[in-house]
Design an enzyme around this catalytic site. Sequence first.
Site, PDB file in Angstrom:
ATOM      1  N   HIS A  66      -6.690   6.071  -9.285  1.00 25.87           N
ATOM      2  CA  HIS A  66      -7.165   5.804 -10.626  1.00 25.87           C
ATOM      3  C   HIS A  66      -8.260   7.257 -10.691  1.00 25.87           C
ATOM      4  O   HIS A  66      -8.306   7.664 -11.338  1.00 25.87           O
ATOM      5  CB  HIS A  66      -7.940   4.895 -10.017  1.00 25.87           C
TER       6      HIS A  66
ATOM      7  N   TYR B 180      -2.600  -0.640  -2.861  1.00 25.40           N
ATOM      8  CA  TYR B 180      -2.182  -1.604  -3.380  1.00 25.40           C
ATOM      9  C   TYR B 180      -0.999  -1.396  -3.991  1.00 25.40           C
ATOM     10  O   TYR B 180      -0.399  -2.376  -4.837  1.00 25.40           O
ATOM     11  CB  TYR B 180      -2.983  -1.896  -4.763  1.00 25.40           C
TER      12      TYR B 180
ATOM     13  N   ARG C 234       0.848   4.726 -14.782  1.00 28.91           N
ATOM     14  CA  ARG C 234      -0.399   5.782 -14.338  1.00 28.91           C
ATOM     15  C   ARG C 234       0.027   6.392 -13.305  1.00 28.91           C
ATOM     16  O   ARG C 234       0.695   5.801 -12.092  1.00 28.91           O
ATOM     17  CB  ARG C 234      -1.619   4.857 -13.845  1.00 28.91           C
TER      18      ARG C 234
END
Lengths: 334, 330
Positions: free
Chosen positions: A255, A264, A251
């Site tokens: 998100h 993160y 990805r």
Amino acid sequence: MDLKGARTGHGSVGLESDDLLRMYRCMLLARKVDERSWILNRQGKAAFVISCQGQEAAQVGTAYNLRPGHDYVYPYYRDSGITLLLGQTARGQFLSLLGKKEDPNSAGRQMPGHYSSRELNIVTASAPVGVQYPQATGSALAFKMRGEDGVVLACGGEASTSGGDCHEAMNFAGIHDLPVVFLIENNAYAISVPEKMQVAGSIYKRAEGYGFPGVEVDGNDVLAVYEAARDAFERARRGEGPTLIEARTYRMTAHSSDDDDRRYREREEIEGWRQKDPIIRFEKYLEEAGLLDDESKEEIAASIKDEVDEASEYAEQAPYADPEEAVERVYAEG
Amino acid sequence: MSEKSYREALREAMEQEMERDESVLLMGEDIGVYGGTHLITDGLIDKFGPHRIMDTPIAEGGFTGAAVGMAMMGLKPVVEMMTWNFSFLAADQIIQNAAKVRYFSGGQVEVPLVIRGPNGGGVQLSAQHTHSLENMYGHFPGLKVVSPVTPYDVKGMMTTAIRDPNPVIFLEAGALYGTKGEVPDDDYTVPFGKARVAREGDDVTLISYGRQVNLCMRVADKLEEEDDVSAEVIDVRSIRPLDEETIIESVKKTHRAVAVQEQWRYFGVASEVAAIIQDKAFDYLDAPVMRVSGAEVPAPYARNLEVAAFPSEEMVADAARRALYMEVKG
């Protein structure tokens, strides 16, 4: 193909040069629509963006096996590469993004990324993940009960395999040898939680326990994905049952537009994956195969830019639904 | 017309619809050779075969989701929940998906799905088999929710449910599968959104649905005998849509109302009924609207404890007496 784009010729998987250029254009269109969506979000025009970036090869390579309007697809919210290939448009994507009346998916009722088309047999996805798998088995069972040769493609990220729905669906699909292809786009993150905290063992190997094949494929290699999916679709059409494909990808964005991924993951990690960008890899392949040069590349890029400009402009100008319409289309008449 | 049990009437509706429409099929746990744990589908597998009377794995979310996927393609699955209590495991598929697909597809897609099974208690199965979920499912737009109590209504409403293009939550009076009544042999429909006046009266309106309607009927007899009170009994039978008009018309006549439910008091159907009455018939009321509900406990197993946890004749009769400013007896 390797990172420089080299692999066995596409002829071996039965694709013509026109097919390859169509796949390439669709991957690039998905990417450019996505990039424009983020701009519209940062301009305060789009409330929410959820991205396909990095997963275009997994999506387009698989979906190239679908017969639009005949097979069924349960995409998940990143699968704009699939829906664009099937025939949805950049204009439709932006109308949906901006919640306009003409939004072809839901007429402004559902968040962006939840594609729906009766005509193209695209089923609206649940926002909670994994819920689509049992529904997909039901549609596959309907094909089987009617003696039709339709195949159902059900997609999700790696985290959608953690809940019970995925197990229940794969068990059911295995019991009834259903014509369903499960595509897991393993993009390494579920919002912030990395794969190692999400997945025990291996996803694709779980298929063996259900009695059907599971395959792992380089999800950033569009031809490898196409080949794996082609085998799965052919198997399903022969009445031999389901296949689980785990396409390993990454990805490349946060998100969603509501997420800050600096909390993160390291920037270096993302940079590393940018070197493996499926679009860049495919470009290299096409160049080596003599199917793409600087001129044709620019031509395609320009035509996509025009399409995206026109589409986003149209969507921005398009009217919202009347507020009174909020209460409509809850129940079917009859 | 012949006498049939609630169970037989229910089965007959499904059987006749399966004969009429080959897209109708039944699915659920143990409904095939076993005939269902409540014998609702007894014998149907012999007639329609295992593809239309389909045994499923014990996976409520999985098979309800599969049914949603079938319904979106034009099949008409009738899903049996062995008991409605197990539907919590499928609640996401029902509430988040079946109820929302039409809206979220902008009206493109219909989900002609019926989910049915026994609801409520009274047969000593304790709390994990004893919930009355009509208020829970009745809360969600996109679902239709019905709760028939007579053999006549269960057949007519199941026929309506199967022919409806929306997801229908069909809550059966599980304790009453063996009760009998006159039921036409041919197919017929009982519309949703239309309450039934089960007994006419002038002094007080008892409003209920499901198994508690029978309780209200006994109480109406008792009030007539003991107190010379003429009670009207309304069987709501359709929770969503709810027939407000029949309730309001009755209260305008009797000026007093008691809403009775097996479920818990707070946030229940009786509360909704009371709110509707005060909203639309406030000036006609001669007393506050009374509610009678189950005790605020998980349903217990032992017979005497279970009985104590549900509305009783005395509780309903006394609620009516309070609404009539009469001396209570309980």
